[in-house]
Design a protein around this motif. Structure first.
Motif, PDB file in Angstrom:
ATOM      1  N   THR A 122     -42.123  -6.654   0.746  1.00 38.20           N
ATOM      2  CA  THR A 122     -43.270  -6.841  -0.128  1.00 38.20           C
ATOM      3  C   THR A 122     -43.828  -5.478  -0.523  1.00 38.20           C
ATOM      4  OG1 THR A 122     -44.741  -6.997   1.769  1.00 38.20           O
ATOM      5  CG2 THR A 122     -43.876  -9.054   0.889  1.00 38.20           C
ATOM      6  N   THR A 123     -44.310  -5.390  -1.736  1.00 35.57           N
ATOM      7  CA  THR A 123     -44.855  -4.135  -2.255  1.00 35.57           C
ATOM      8  C   THR A 123     -46.334  -4.031  -1.927  1.00 35.57           C
ATOM      9  OG1 THR A 123     -43.265  -4.114  -4.073  1.00 35.57           O
ATOM     10  CG2 THR A 123     -45.250  -2.776  -4.341  1.00 35.57           C
ATOM     11  N   LYS A 124     -46.695  -2.909  -1.304  1.00 35.41           N
ATOM     12  CA  LYS A 124     -48.099  -2.566  -1.054  1.00 35.41           C
ATOM     13  C   LYS A 124     -48.254  -1.154  -1.605  1.00 35.41           C
ATOM     14  CE  LYS A 124     -47.655  -5.251   3.181  1.00 35.41           C
ATOM     15  NZ  LYS A 124     -47.682  -5.231   4.651  1.00 35.41           N
ATOM     16  N   ALA A 125     -48.686  -1.056  -2.854  1.00 32.92           N
ATOM     17  CA  ALA A 125     -48.525   0.196  -3.589  1.00 32.92           C
ATOM     18  C   ALA A 125     -49.847   0.851  -3.964  1.00 32.92           C
ATOM     19  CB  ALA A 125     -47.697  -0.042  -4.853  1.00 32.92           C
ATOM     20  N   ALA A 126     -49.860   2.169  -3.797  1.00 29.30           N
ATOM     21  CA  ALA A 126     -50.931   3.003  -4.330  1.00 29.30           C
ATOM     22  C   ALA A 126     -50.399   3.723  -5.556  1.00 29.30           C
ATOM     23  CB  ALA A 126     -51.398   4.010  -3.278  1.00 29.30           C
ATOM     24  N   ASN A 146     -46.646   0.929   1.542  1.00 30.00           N
ATOM     25  CA  ASN A 146     -45.212   1.219   1.706  1.00 30.00           C
ATOM     26  C   ASN A 146     -44.562   1.690   0.408  1.00 30.00           C
ATOM     27  OD1 ASN A 146     -44.900  -1.107   0.165  1.00 30.00           O
ATOM     28  ND2 ASN A 146     -44.245  -2.387   1.892  1.00 30.00           N
ATOM     29  N   THR A 147     -45.349   1.749  -0.662  1.00 27.43           N
ATOM     30  CA  THR A 147     -44.835   2.152  -1.974  1.00 27.43           C
ATOM     31  C   THR A 147     -45.864   3.039  -2.659  1.00 27.43           C
ATOM     32  OG1 THR A 147     -43.643   0.045  -2.177  1.00 27.43           O
ATOM     33  CG2 THR A 147     -43.976   1.305  -4.203  1.00 27.43           C
ATOM     34  N   VAL A 148     -45.376   4.048  -3.359  1.00 24.59           N
ATOM     35  CA  VAL A 148     -46.257   4.896  -4.158  1.00 24.59           C
ATOM     36  C   VAL A 148     -45.699   4.980  -5.573  1.00 24.59           C
ATOM     37  CG1 VAL A 148     -47.054   7.261  -4.549  1.00 24.59           C
ATOM     38  CG2 VAL A 148     -47.192   6.275  -2.263  1.00 24.59           C
ATOM     39  N   VAL A 177     -45.494  -7.602  -9.619  1.00 19.96           N
ATOM     40  CA  VAL A 177     -46.527  -6.891  -8.873  1.00 19.96           C
ATOM     41  C   VAL A 177     -47.859  -7.143  -9.570  1.00 19.96           C
ATOM     42  CG1 VAL A 177     -47.328  -4.637  -8.030  1.00 19.96           C
ATOM     43  CG2 VAL A 177     -44.866  -5.086  -8.263  1.00 19.96           C
ATOM     44  N   ILE A 178     -48.856  -7.569  -8.811  1.00 20.05           N
ATOM     45  CA  ILE A 178     -50.196  -7.707  -9.362  1.00 20.05           C
ATOM     46  C   ILE A 178     -50.926  -6.386  -9.113  1.00 20.05           C
ATOM     47  CG2 ILE A 178     -52.359  -8.980  -9.286  1.00 20.05           C
ATOM     48  CD1 ILE A 178     -49.989 -10.618 -10.330  1.00 20.05           C
ATOM     49  N   ALA A 202     -50.433  -3.860  -6.021  1.00 24.87           N
ATOM     50  CA  ALA A 202     -50.680  -2.430  -6.187  1.00 24.87           C
ATOM     51  C   ALA A 202     -52.122  -2.245  -6.640  1.00 24.87           C
ATOM     52  CB  ALA A 202     -49.720  -1.835  -7.210  1.00 24.87           C
ATOM     53  N   TYR A 203     -52.587  -1.010  -6.583  1.00 23.82           N
ATOM     54  CA  TYR A 203     -53.914  -0.734  -7.117  1.00 23.82           C
ATOM     55  C   TYR A 203     -53.914   0.624  -7.806  1.00 23.82           C
ATOM     56  CZ  TYR A 203     -54.802   2.432  -3.181  1.00 23.82           C
ATOM     57  OH  TYR A 203     -54.729   3.472  -2.278  1.00 23.82           O
ATOM     58  N   TYR A 204     -54.827   0.733  -8.800  1.00 21.11           N
ATOM     59  CA  TYR A 204     -54.960   1.972  -9.578  1.00 21.11           C
ATOM     60  C   TYR A 204     -56.402   2.118 -10.038  1.00 21.11           C
ATOM     61  CZ  TYR A 204     -54.542   5.379 -13.300  1.00 21.11           C
ATOM     62  OH  TYR A 204     -54.722   6.486 -14.087  1.00 21.11           O
ATOM     63  N   PRO A 205     -56.946   3.328 -10.021  1.00 23.62           N
ATOM     64  CA  PRO A 205     -56.328   4.552  -9.517  1.00 23.62           C
ATOM     65  C   PRO A 205     -56.603   4.763  -8.038  1.00 23.62           C
ATOM     66  CG  PRO A 205     -58.401   5.086 -10.593  1.00 23.62           C
ATOM     67  CD  PRO A 205     -58.207   3.601 -10.750  1.00 23.62           C
ATOM     68  N   GLU A 206     -55.784   5.580  -7.420  1.00 22.99           N
ATOM     69  CA  GLU A 206     -56.012   6.025  -6.053  1.00 22.99           C
ATOM     70  C   GLU A 206     -56.854   7.301  -6.102  1.00 22.99           C
ATOM     71  OE1 GLU A 206     -55.933   5.566  -2.921  1.00 22.99           O
ATOM     72  OE2 GLU A 206     -56.184   7.645  -2.352  1.00 22.99           O
ATOM     73  N   SER A 207     -57.987   7.270  -5.423  1.00 26.20           N
ATOM     74  CA  SER A 207     -58.865   8.437  -5.383  1.00 26.20           C
ATOM     75  C   SER A 207     -58.686   9.141  -4.046  1.00 26.20           C
ATOM     76  CB  SER A 207     -60.328   8.024  -5.566  1.00 26.20           C
ATOM     77  OG  SER A 207     -61.166   9.149  -5.468  1.00 26.20           O
ATOM     78  N   VAL A 208     -58.112  10.314  -4.079  1.00 28.42           N
ATOM     79  CA  VAL A 208     -57.784  11.045  -2.860  1.00 28.42           C
ATOM     80  C   VAL A 208     -59.032  11.566  -2.161  1.00 28.42           C
ATOM     81  CG1 VAL A 208     -56.492  13.023  -1.952  1.00 28.42           C
ATOM     82  CG2 VAL A 208     -55.589  11.735  -3.893  1.00 28.42           C
ATOM     83  N   TYR A 209     -60.086  11.825  -2.917  1.00 22.94           N
ATOM     84  CA  TYR A 209     -61.204  12.598  -2.380  1.00 22.94           C
ATOM     85  C   TYR A 209     -62.443  11.770  -2.050  1.00 22.94           C
ATOM     86  CZ  TYR A 209     -58.164  15.931  -4.711  1.00 22.94           C
ATOM     87  OH  TYR A 209     -57.064  16.633  -5.129  1.00 22.94           O
ATOM     88  N   THR A 210     -62.558  10.562  -2.563  1.00 23.30           N
ATOM     89  CA  THR A 210     -63.802   9.802  -2.394  1.00 23.30           C
ATOM     90  C   THR A 210     -63.651   8.577  -1.507  1.00 23.30           C
ATOM     91  OG1 THR A 210     -63.376   8.472  -4.382  1.00 23.30           O
ATOM     92  CG2 THR A 210     -64.587  10.551  -4.664  1.00 23.30           C
ATOM     93  N   ASN A 211     -62.481   8.395  -0.913  1.00 28.42           N
ATOM     94  CA  ASN A 211     -62.216   7.218  -0.082  1.00 28.42           C
ATOM     95  C   ASN A 211     -62.495   5.931  -0.848  1.00 28.42           C
ATOM     96  OD1 ASN A 211     -61.277   5.982   2.297  1.00 28.42           O
ATOM     97  ND2 ASN A 211     -63.364   5.673   3.053  1.00 28.42           N
ATOM     98  N   ASN A 212     -62.089   5.940  -2.110  1.00 27.38           N
ATOM     99  CA  ASN A 212     -62.198   4.730  -2.927  1.00 27.38           C
ATOM    100  C   ASN A 212     -60.804   4.323  -3.393  1.00 27.38           C
ATOM    101  OD1 ASN A 212     -63.370   2.647  -4.605  1.00 27.38           O
ATOM    102  ND2 ASN A 212     -62.875   3.953  -6.339  1.00 27.38           N
TER     103      ASN A 212
END
Length: 669
Positions: A307-311, A343-345, A598-599, A634-644
């Motif tokens: 299963t895809t769990k994507a950032a 498990n996916t980027v 992928v949703i 999956a989700y978008y966008p990934e925020s590296v700095y704000t823990n969001n």
């Protein structure tokens, strides 16, 4: 008398269900409907833990013995290279449940602990030898560790095994079982498939030098092994399982038509000899797990279709003109990925600093687009080596490229007659897919990218679209005439029948071009998976194909994964849950819909000044989608700095298991 059978079935179902759950395996829809013709097992050391060089792939002698006996007791028949060539070249049938046994690297323990069993039961096998290790006299440089030469097979032992007629010698390269500098940052990557970064010259080796280096190495090993073992290799076992179109052509020229990989999947009639797939037998693998993997291959399922769990990660957020700060940004991303549990980027390979949806720059060396920084290879390799991520997809435009003005194809752009306010129009600047010059440039961008980085898949940007008022360029007019249509969009739109035909032809044309680009990548990355972003309305509205030249049905059929941008705030949906439910309902109506969709969720509300969507809402949405049977999120966008979104909460949400049935993945009893 039925109780023992019933008990066995229940136990087996319980095991397979728990195994599938533990490995995130959904019901799988194989694209290749051909049957598995033979299975190949890849072993390394056959030794007890106290005697191993690398316990990860070392199988104990007792486990090896049990595995061989299990194969014999369950109707598997051992075959050799001669049998496979006779079948492929002359049509001589293979026995049912054919299995080939292989051993990589040439460990001495193969002679001590495996060969007696092979000899006792007359089992053919292949041993892959690294020339540089074989000709060492005292120590072997084993991936940077100096190991005693005695840990590897001696010439006498090899000749004895070859003389039995059971063991075939394969090439594992002469000096390519190691890493070399693959980028300016110094990542050590597989020598066989990496264009080496030349530190002193501050550039990559050119293509001619690369191919000559490979040719010289494989030729040297063949000459050495023929002299050393008395047998000229006709099998190439790709170091680390890595290969590409250049190295396999060189191997074929040198008399090695067979190439053994570690690619996932079955060996069917369409699997080329140079790309035969193997199951990598690991040290901790139980007999039940081996049994399951054998069954998976025989059923033509892929064993890593988890299963895809994507950032979905923007490289623009990592880029910094200061290389020290840039490395800090990458380190932050790596730590965050670990916490997220994905498990996916999906990793951005292009740069869009003016945010108009088209690529102004890229993060890899190429012939046509300015390189903002040589960064993609660095980040993708670090993610692969330092995190739990199993698949990295390069997120790339197909036609949304802003070429420099002096590029001959720069003016060959999509012509839009008007924008229709009744449906979403992205309006990205795009090159016309009907322009021969534009297609050539795009293909060359993909060729250059394929040789510069290691990826597992390609995620096509949402620019794979043409609206119902596009494309009215002179190049498109020529194509419309070839299709037997009126030459302009205005004329086509006056004829309903032509309009509908035009819509379908555009959809097929765009998807076909995407598949051509994917094949360019696949020449360098043979196991490549394809994914594409799709507008939500395509899954919700029957008229949407006319608006976008996108089709849910065609997308699921053509791509390995279709990532639907299920973003209710962007679509201004009045009821978010109903919005998701309707998308999933339509996906379920398609054959293999859930398995290949992928949703993709949004984490910010762009219509409200990029207001973050709460992690609690995302958590509830993911859990709800899982209850609907969705496999891939999956989700978008990934925020590296704000823990969001919140990393801990996403990890917990992703750790939930999708609701799914395992009836289709059960062996027949």
């Amino acid at each position: 008398m039925f109780k023992p059978i019933l008990k066995f079935i229940l136990v087996l179902i319980g095991f397979l269900s728990s195994y599938a759950m533990a490995n995130d395996l959904p019901n799988m829809c194989s694209r290749d409907q051909n049957v598995n013709e033979f299975t190949i097992l890849s072993y390394h050391e056959i030794a007890d833990k106290s005697e191993t060089l690398d316990s990860t792939y070392a199988v104990t002698p007792s486990n090896f013995d049990r595995q061989i006996h299990w194969l014999m007791d369950n109707g598997y028949h051992f075959v050799g290279i001669d049998d496979i060539l006779a079948y492929r070249n002359a049509g001589k049938p293979l026995p049912g449940n054919a299995v080939l046994i292989t051993f990589d690297d040439g460990y001495e323990s193969v002679y001590t602990n495996a060969y007696p069993i092979l000899k006792k039961y007359k089992i053919p096998s292949v041993i892959a030898l690294v020339g540089n290790w074989m000709r060492a006299t005292d120590k072997v440089d084993f991936d940077g560790h100096m190991i005693a030469r005695s840990k590897f097979l001696s010439q006498t032992q090899i000749k004895e095994m070859v003389g039995s007629g059971l063991v075939e010698v394969a090439s594992h390269s002469c000096c390519m079982h190691k890493g070399i500098a693959g980028n300016p940052q110094g990542n050590m990557e597989p020598a066989l498939t990496t264009r080496q970064w030349l530190v002193e010259k501050q550039r990559y080796e050119d293509e001619k030098s690369y191919q000559q280096r490979i040719y010289n190495d494989l030729l040297e090993n063949n000459v050495f092994l023929e002299r050393y073992t008395g047998q000229k290799p006709r099998v190439m076992v790709w170091p680390y399982g890595r290969y590409n179109i250049e190295v396999r052509r060189i191997a074929e020229r040198l008399g090695m038509p067979i190439g053994l990989t570690l690619d996932d999947g079955s060996n069917t009639r369409i699997t080329p000899l140079w790309g035969l797939r193997r199951i990598l037998v690991e040290g901790k693998m139980t007999l039940q797990e081996l049994e399951f993997l054998m069954w998976m291959r025989n059923g033509n399922f892929t064993d890593d279709a988890r299963t895809t769990k994507a950032a979905h990660v923007d490289m623009d957020y990592l880029y910094d003109a200061d290389p020290i700060q840039q490395e800090k940004n990458i380190a932050l991303l790596l730590e965050r990925i670990k916490k997220l549990g994905v498990n996916t980027v999906y990793l951005q390979a292009f740069a869009d600093p003016d945010a108009n949806g088209a690529a102004d720059y890229v993060y890899f060396p190429n012939r046509h687009i300015p390189m903002r920084a040589n960064l993609f290879n660095r980040v993708s390799w670090q993610i692969a080596k330092c995190t739990q991520v199993k698949r990295i997809y390069a997120w790339m435009p197909m036609i949304a490229w802003q070429l420099p003005k002096n590029n001959p194809a720069a003016k060959d752009t999509v012509v839009t007659l008007q924008v229709d306010p009744t449906h979403l129009n992205m309006g990205y600047p795009r090159l016309s897919p009907f322009s021969p010059k534009a297609r050539k440039v795009i293909k060359e961008i993909y060729e250059d990218f394929a040789k510069s980085a290691y990826i597992d898949g390609i995620l096509f940007h949402d620019d794979v679209t043409l609206s119902d008022f596009e494309d009215d360029s002179v190049f498109a007019h020529k194509q419309y005439k070839k299709w037997g249509l009126a030459p302009s969009v205005t004329q086509i739109r006056t004829d309903r029948q032509q309009f509908q035909q035009w819509t379908k032809l555009k959809t097929h044309y765009l998807d076909a071009f995407a598949m051509q680009l994917a094949q360019i990548l696949r020449d360098e990355q043979p196991g490549l998976k394809t994914a594409r972003n799709l507008y939500a309305q395509v899954a919700l509205n029957n008229n949407s194909e006319e608006w976008y030249a996108q089709s849910l049905h065609e997308s699921i059929k053509n791509y390995d994964y279709t990532a639907i941008m299920a973003m209710p705030y962007m679509e201004e949906a009045p009821d978010a849950q109903k919005f998701y439910d309707e998308i999933v309902k339509h996906v379920k109506e398609e054959q293999c819909g859930l398995e290949r969709t992928v949703i993709e969720l949004q984490t910010v509300n762009w219509r409200k000044a990029n207001e973050p969507i709460s992690s609690q809402e995302l958590d509830q949405t993911i859990r709800h989608l899982y209850t609907l049977g969705v496999h891939h999120i999956a989700y978008y966008p990934e925020s590296v700095y704000t823990n969001n979104p919140d990393a801990d909460m996403m990890n917990q949400a992703f750790s939930q298991k999708p609701v799914r049935m395992y009836a289709n993945t059960m062996p027949n009893q």
